[in-house]
Structure formats: C-alpha cells, structure tokens
Motif scaffolding. Structure first.
Motif, PDB file in Angstrom:
ATOM      1  N   LYS A  45       0.862  -1.169   0.000  1.00  0.00           N
ATOM      2  CA  LYS A  45       0.000   0.000   0.000  1.00  0.00           C
ATOM      3  C   LYS A  45       0.905   1.227   0.000  1.00  0.00           C
ATOM      4  O   LYS A  45       2.003   1.157   0.501  1.00  0.00           O
ATOM      5  CB  LYS A  45      -0.882  -0.013   1.264  1.00  0.00           C
ATOM      6  N   PRO A  46       0.548   2.336  -0.563  1.00  0.00           N
ATOM      7  CA  PRO A  46      -0.750   2.598  -1.176  1.00  0.00           C
ATOM      8  C   PRO A  46      -0.849   2.180  -2.651  1.00  0.00           C
ATOM      9  O   PRO A  46      -1.931   2.273  -3.208  1.00  0.00           O
ATOM     10  CB  PRO A  46      -0.857   4.115  -1.059  1.00  0.00           C
ATOM     11  N   LYS A  87      -2.179  15.887   2.003  1.00  0.00           N
ATOM     12  CA  LYS A  87      -1.432  14.630   2.054  1.00  0.00           C
ATOM     13  C   LYS A  87      -1.775  13.657   0.921  1.00  0.00           C
ATOM     14  O   LYS A  87      -1.549  12.456   1.043  1.00  0.00           O
ATOM     15  CB  LYS A  87      -1.605  13.945   3.411  1.00  0.00           C
ATOM     16  N   ARG A 101      -0.592   9.722   0.455  1.00  0.00           N
ATOM     17  CA  ARG A 101      -1.589   8.646   0.322  1.00  0.00           C
ATOM     18  C   ARG A 101      -1.530   7.948  -1.030  1.00  0.00           C
ATOM     19  O   ARG A 101      -1.799   6.764  -1.141  1.00  0.00           O
ATOM     20  CB  ARG A 101      -2.995   9.213   0.536  1.00  0.00           C
ATOM     21  N   GLU A 102      -1.180   8.677  -2.066  1.00  0.00           N
ATOM     22  CA  GLU A 102      -1.173   8.089  -3.402  1.00  0.00           C
ATOM     23  C   GLU A 102       0.106   7.327  -3.704  1.00  0.00           C
ATOM     24  O   GLU A 102       0.081   6.319  -4.399  1.00  0.00           O
ATOM     25  CB  GLU A 102      -1.343   9.191  -4.469  1.00  0.00           C
ATOM     26  N   GLY A 128       3.191   6.794  -1.404  1.00  0.00           N
ATOM     27  CA  GLY A 128       3.964   6.043  -0.417  1.00  0.00           C
ATOM     28  C   GLY A 128       5.458   6.138  -0.637  1.00  0.00           C
ATOM     29  O   GLY A 128       6.181   5.167  -0.482  1.00  0.00           O
ATOM     30  N   LEU A 167       1.965   7.179   6.556  1.00  0.00           N
ATOM     31  CA  LEU A 167       0.623   6.861   6.063  1.00  0.00           C
ATOM     32  C   LEU A 167      -0.405   6.881   7.185  1.00  0.00           C
ATOM     33  O   LEU A 167      -1.579   6.623   6.964  1.00  0.00           O
ATOM     34  CB  LEU A 167       0.618   5.482   5.399  1.00  0.00           C
TER      35      LEU A 167
END
Lengths: 608, 195
Positions: free
Chosen positions: A403-404, A561, A565-566, A568, B106
């Motif tokens: 992720k992400p 952010k 989030r997109e 990483g 994150l």
C-alpha cells in the motif's frame, strides 16, 4: 600478528577457494544469497577464467556442462529456486557426468529471507543422485570448495555445494589456502557413448550411479569434514550447515556430536559408529528433515536401538531459520525434558516485556525516486474504475504490491506473470490483464511467455519495467545493458526489437516519470486485443544518481497529504502537521509534483 | 579478548561499512573476527542489523541474544528493537534521532524520538546518546554518522579498540577523497563518547 588473514564474506571465500582450485569457467544467474560469488570471481579474475552472467540458470548450467565436458574445472552459481530452472539439464547431466571438476553452488535461504520457497538443495541432491557438500562457515566453505572440485573430478560427476544465507553473507578472518596445481583442460574428446544421452546408456548409467553412491557413502565416512566429537552422555546431537555453528556455541560439556558435511551420499558407517552407543539423538538442521530421515533409515536398516528426534517428531520447528537461541532451547529440552516442560509453561505465562514502546514495522519499500513507483501509478491511474488484474513478477517491482500502490495481484516465480495473465484472461475475458516484468526477468524467462501469447492469440498488456539493470540483487548487467560481468562492452539486445520480432505490433515506449504521457500510453494499450506492450524506460536511481530534488512549498501546501496517500514515497514525511521532503532521500523524480492538486511541490537544485 | 558488537539502523545508513571497519581494526590487532550482515530485499528501507564478533572460539556469525558488549544504533527505535541483545552492563551508543518509515507517514501510530530515547534511558545499563544531526551538520555531510558512532565507541573503550586504531582502520578503508571528512566525523564522535 601471525599469518596474514583477510576478512572475507562467505560468498567471496567460495570464489577465492574456487579460483585456487583452478576454476576456468564460472557461470551463473544473480539470486540472493548467491550473487556475490560470481562477482567475486570476476573481481579476482586473472584473465584465465571465462566468467559470465548467463541469461538464466538453465543456460548457466549448460554452458558450465560444456566447459566441464572439455575438461575445465567449472563453477555454476545460483540460488535455490534457480536450481529449479536449471533442473532439466542437471537431472540429465547427473547421468552423463563430467570430465573437468564441476561444482554447482546452489545457495539455500532458510527463513526465507529473500525467496519464494524454503526448499532444500540437499533434498535435490537425493533426487538427482548427486553428492552434496554443506559448509558451516566461510572459512570452511573456502577450503571445502577445493575438495569438492577434486571429488567431482575423481568421480567424474557434478557435485552440489549448498551454503545458506548465514554462511554466504557472514564474513570471517580467513587465511587463503595454497593454489592447486591444475593441468590445462584437455579439450573435448568425442565419444558418443559417453556424451550423447540415450535410453540405453541412461539405463547403464543408472546402475553405475547407484553402485557409485553406495561406495561414496563409505568413502565419505572417512572424509575429515564428517566427524564425531566424542562425549560421555547417552544422548547425542547430529547437525550440519550453519546449525553446527549455533550448536557449538551452546553444546553442553560431554554431549557427543556428529557433524555431517556431506548429507548425500550419507556417511552411513560414520553414523553407525556414532549411533550405536546412544539412546537418543536430536537432529538440528534447517529446511528439510534430511539428516533426520537418513538416520531413521540407518537405524531401521541396522536395527539400532536409538530414538531419533527432530522435525518429524515435533522436537524442532519445521520451518524458518535456526539460531543460537533456538538451538539452545532445543538442546535444553532434549537433555532435560522434565525440567523444561515446567519452565516452558512458566515462560508462556510470563508477560511479554512490560513497557516496550510500539515500534514501527519497516517492510521493504520501493526507493524514493524509483521509476517503478511512477510506472505502477500511471497504470493505476489509467485503469481507475475499470476491471483489471495486475500480475507481477520477481524483482524490486514485487514491492509494488505494498500500500498505497497495491498494484501486484499475483506473483509466483520468474517469468510467470506473463503467462498467468493469459490464463486469468481466458477464464475472465472482460478484465484487462496486465503483466509487469522487469528487464532482467524478461530476458531470463519472459520471452517464452510472450511467444505463447502471440501464438495462441491470448490477450494481455505486457508492461516491461526497464530500469537498465538487475536491481534487486545488487545491479548486475544483463543482455539489455550492453555490458558483461567483466565490464566489457557487449551487444545490447533491444527489448522492443525482440517484441517486434515475435510479432507484437502495438508497442508503446515512454518515460514513466512523464506521468501524462505514461497514463495515455496505458489507456491506449488497454484497448483492443492481442499482446500490447508498454515499455517504461527509466534507469534505477541507485545506478544513475540524480542531483535534483523536490521541495514542498509550505506556503502553498494545503496539507491534504494526497502525495503521501497516493505514492507512499519514503522521502515524503510528515513533521507534526506539515508535509516535507527529505532532501537526502529525494531524487527529484517529480511524480509527487504531478500528483499534487495544489501545485505545492517544485523541483529545486540541491547539491550536498 | 572476546567482544560482541551489534550495529543496527535502517537500510542505506552505512551500517555494513561500520561493521567491516570494526572487524578490520580487530584483525589488525591479530584477533579473529566474524561478521554477519543484512543484504538483499531487506535493505530497501528495512531494519538492518550487522553483527561483529571478535576473539576466540566463536562459531556463530550472529551475536547471541543477551551477549552484546556494545550496541551501535544508527536510529533510536532500532536500538530499542535490538536491546534484548545487550548483555548486562553492556553499552548502547545511539543516535537520538528516528527515521520514520512510510507506514508511519501513512498514518500508523505516533512514533516519537522522545519515547524511544526515554525507553533506552530506563533500560540500558550504560547509554551514550549522540546528536547525529549536529555532528553531520558540523562535519558537513549527512553520510558520516557511521564513522562518528565508531568514534564514540572507540572512545568508550568498550570494543577493546582504541581511537587511534579506529582512525587507522578508517584511513585504510575509506576512499582517499573522503578521508579528511571521516577523520573529522571520527573526532566529533569521540567527543560525543566523552573525550
């Protein structure tokens, strides 16, 4: 200071030992934990050794076999799963045999730390009927490989040499052995009955090999690296490989020990000498219960009244690595079962250490600036809201599963993504099936899968992530780089030219760091049928270090952010409420700038 | 002399080179040395641990739990993670900074340097906290933390290697153009180690 010792990593020790044994051919394919062996051969090559990164392990094995047919001492290196790729030539070569000594190093990876499986090369030795040498330390490996060459040449058979990660990647003070005096290779001598495999000769060779292995078991009972440490107790330990080192750290005084350095053919007479006076034996080994099975067979065959404990009896764990701690606990339970049953219960009841603060997990991630991040992000963006499955492959880009990004739905083995995507699509034709493959993996075993797709009219989008190197294993050259392991200039084989040659008509080539262009290419490739290929070309940042870096303009940043989030990216960090870019990690790839909805990230020049 | 040293940090901080330098210095004194290193996939931003063992009758390349004379930590949280390896009365030398992994950015948990150093103060018998930020700034490079930590370790005497011997190891193993920079870092580390 006495004699001159040098600090050498296990893999380099194997290389130096092979060079001292007069190796003239060394071929392999990169794979952790084996990679540095061949690199060290190249580093210390005096010009007399043909060293090559072969295109894959099968090629390496066959190139090596040819050299050994011609009488040269030959080293072939790979990791354990590489031996699967090379198993076709290996199984047949075991019947044919060699003239020059041939040692096949297949490095096992208990844990596994960097592999798909916990398979055991010693078991492959039993399967292929080949002798296996199993070193316990770098210094032992350095000497043992020379002995393996002599043994191979004497019995005219390839031999397996099986270090594990903790031998390969450990360093030790080593005094190098004397160089052996080896005569020049005789050259290939034609002999159809010997070098051409036929059912009839294989039958005869099978008989010969079984007879030979029975005799080798006797010979190996006298091999100095299979030995007994005497003791006065009725309970003994049998071990080999790195587990021998752990055992010696903690072995209680007076406990007899048998060290096995050649697990196949098993030194039976030595084992009988060890077992005959004992009541109970604990086997300490990693991966398969290989020694344990051999001892059980011997005890059964010879009617020895001894109980043998290990993985099969649940006395030791049957997966993962051993350690000094695990071996200590196993031995304590074995020697004092009653006491330890109690202390085990106590240990289970004891609270795990009180006030340890929560520590962050640190899974491996794509580096800051890695072009694979951009490639995955472009495909993700282009396919947003559409039904698509993403097959991955073996390399750094397997990390695209995290992720992400979350862009690797399948990963099996080298080259499998290309073909798995075809099978998935045949059953579920309304999905777009992507196959991501790196440049080195493409050459190693991706091409066949593309041929299969074109021939059978299978629909896939092939995405070649070309970063101009074999990155995961430490940046080895490959057929697309125009360089050899010796640093020589080589023919540079073009991936698009190969694809065109196979008959792939729609090929899109672009730089993944140009996000718009990359997304458009993927959108186009996703349309239609047949094999469509996107080649994302951008060098690995560890190979071509950039001087640029990006910066968050704090006055413009809305702290949404989205970049974090997109993408990483490890270079983008939060500090309190604000978002910052760590200039020491950033390479200025600019993908975060493309992603930022407020234009708050810009490129700056930063020289340290 | 038997000494065990654990070096821990995050991939890319120069942990492996530091462990090699300790082994080199020990071997120059005539001792047998073993090291074990993290190589491969785990290097990509993962936790990295190097083991150095010096002396006689050493079999395992890894330091057994509870027997490290010194832990050299390039990151405070990694020092906490490796604390079970420290032997009683062992010494921890740690950079007081933390490196936040992507998972923390994150949005997972509150990972704080103060909490880590607080735990170390409470649980390490002997502790030297190093201001790696200040040292790197003064030396003029972010890449010299490893040699600075070696300076602190040599100054403490806990490795059985003197600062002069460590300096010699640095000079003989670092690229010529970086020698002056690393000499400076070693000196800054020695000061942090109580010179």
């Amino acid at each position: 200071m006495s004699s001159k010792k040098i600090l050498v990593m296990g893999n380099e020790a194997i290389a130096l030992g092979a060079i001292r044994a007069g190796v003239r051919m060394a071929a392999g394919y990169p794979g952790t934990p084996s990679t540095e062996i061949l690199e060290a051969i190249a580093k210390h090559n005096d010009g007399r050794i043909h060293v090559e990164w072969s295109v894959n392990e099968k090629a390496a094995m066959e190139v090596g076999a040819g050299a050994a047919y011609a009488g040269a001492r030959t080293l072939v290196t790979m990791k354990q799963v590489g031996l699967n790729v090379a198993s076709d030539p290996l199984m047949s070569l075991a019947y044919i045999g060699v003239k020059g000594g041939m040692v096949i190093v297949s490095a096992d990876d208990p844990g596994p730390i960097s592999s798909q499986t916990e398979q055991d090369t010693r078991t492959f030795g039993v399967f292929s009927k080949l002798p296996v040498f199993d070193p316990s330390s770098p210094e032992e490996a350095c000497e043992m490989i020379g002995e393996a060459f002599e043994f191979s040449e004497k019995y005219q058979t390839p031999v397996l040499f099986r270090p594990t990660t903790r031998v390969c990647h450990a360093c030790a003070s080593i005094e190098l052995p004397e160089a052996m005096q080896i005569s020049e290779p005789e050259g290939f001598v034609k002999d159809t009955m010997r070098w051409v495999i036929f059912p009839r000769t294989s039958y005869l060779n099978h008989i010969r090999i079984e007879k030979r292995n029975a005799k080798l078991s006797e010979t190996l009972s006298e091999y100095k690296r299979n030995f007994i440490l005497e003791g006065d107790k009725k309970k003994g330990i049998v071990t080999g490989g790195i587990s021998y080192a752990y055992t010696r750290e903690v072995l209680p005084e007076g406990t007899p020990l048998l060290k096995i350095s050649t697990p196949h053919p098993f030194p039976e007479e030595l084992a009988v000498r060890f077992l005959k006076d004992l009541d109970e034996v604990l086997v300490l080994e990693e991966l398969d219960p290989m020694i344990e099975r051999q001892l059980l067979q011997i005890a059964g065959r010879r009617h020895l009244p001894v109980n043998i404990y290990g993985k099969l009896t649940g006395h030791t764990k049957n997966a993962g690595e051993n350690s000094t701690e695990s071996v200590r606990a196993d031995i304590e339970r074995f020697l004092n079962p009653a006491e330890n049953a109690v202390s085990d219960e106590l240990a289970a009841d004891a609270p795990a250490s009180d006030d340890i603060p929560e520590l962050p997990v640190r899974p491996p991630v794509l580096c800051a600036g890695c072009p694979h991040r951009a490639s995955f992000y472009a495909v993700k963006k282009a396919m947003k809201g559409k039904k698509a499955v993403f097959s991955g492959d073996i390399g750094c880009y397997t990390l695209g599963n995290a992720k992400p990004l979350d862009m690797v739905d399948t990963c099996l083995c080298m080259g499998a993504g290309v073909t798995i995507a075809q099978g998935l699509h045949a059953i579920e034709p309304d999905a777009v099936n992507f196959a991501f493959i790196g440049d080195s993996t493409f050459f190693a075993s991706g091409i066949t899968g593309v041929v299969n797709a074109v021939y059978n009219g299978n629909d896939i989008v092939l995405v070649v992530l070309d970063n101009s190197t074999t990155a995961m294993t430490g940046h080895q050259p490959h057929p697309g780089t125009g360089k050899t392991i010796m640093g020589d200039v080589a023919a540079k084989i073009s991936i698009p030219a190969i694809l065109r040659g196979i008959g792939v008509e729609r090929i899109y080539e672009c730089d993944p760091l140009n996000l718009n262009e990359a997304v458009n290419a993927v959108r186009e490739a996703a349309q239609g049928s047949g094999v469509r290929a996107v080649i994302f070309r951008s060098p690995c940042i560890a190979v071509s270090r950039s001087e640029k870096c990006c910066e968050v303009k704090q006055e413009t940043c809305r702290k949404c952010k989205v970049c974090i989030r997109e993408l990483g990216c490890p270079a983008i960090v939060t500090e309190g409420d604000s978002v910052k870019i760590d200039a020491t990690l950033c390479c200025g790839c600019g993908i975060c700038a493309s992603v930022c909805p407020f234009d708050a990230i810009g490129e700056v020049n930063c020289h340290e | 002399m038997n000494k065990n040293c654990l070096l821990c940090g995050v991939g890319g901080q120069g942990v492996v080179l530091a462990s090699r330098l300790i082994a080199y210095a020990a071997m120059e004194k005539g001792y047998f040395a073993r090291t074990a290193e993290t190589i491969g996939m785990a290097q990509r931003g993962g936790s990295v641990v190097s083991h150095v063992r010096i002396g006689e009758r050493i079999y395992s390349p890894q330091v057994p739990v509870g027997s490290a004379d010194v832990i050299l930590a390039f990151e405070a949280g990694e020092a906490v993670r490796c604390l079970p390896w420290l032997k009683k009365d062992g010494l921890v030398i740690a950079d007081r900074r933390i490196v936040k992994p992507v998972t923390a950015s994150l949005g997972g948990g509150n990972y704080s340097a103060e909490e880590m150093t607080g735990y170390l103060k409470k649980h390490a018998d002997r502790l030297i906290l190093v201001d790696g930020d200040a040292i790197c700034r003064e030396a003029g490079s972010s890449k010299v933390l490893n040699v600075a930590l070696l300076g602190a370790a040599a100054q403490s005497g806990a490795l059985g290697i003197t600062p002069e011997e460590m300096l010699d190891a640095v000079r003989k193993n670092v690229k010529e153009k970086y020698i002056a920079l690393n000499e400076k870092a070693l000196m800054l580390g020695r000061k942090a180690g109580g010179m």
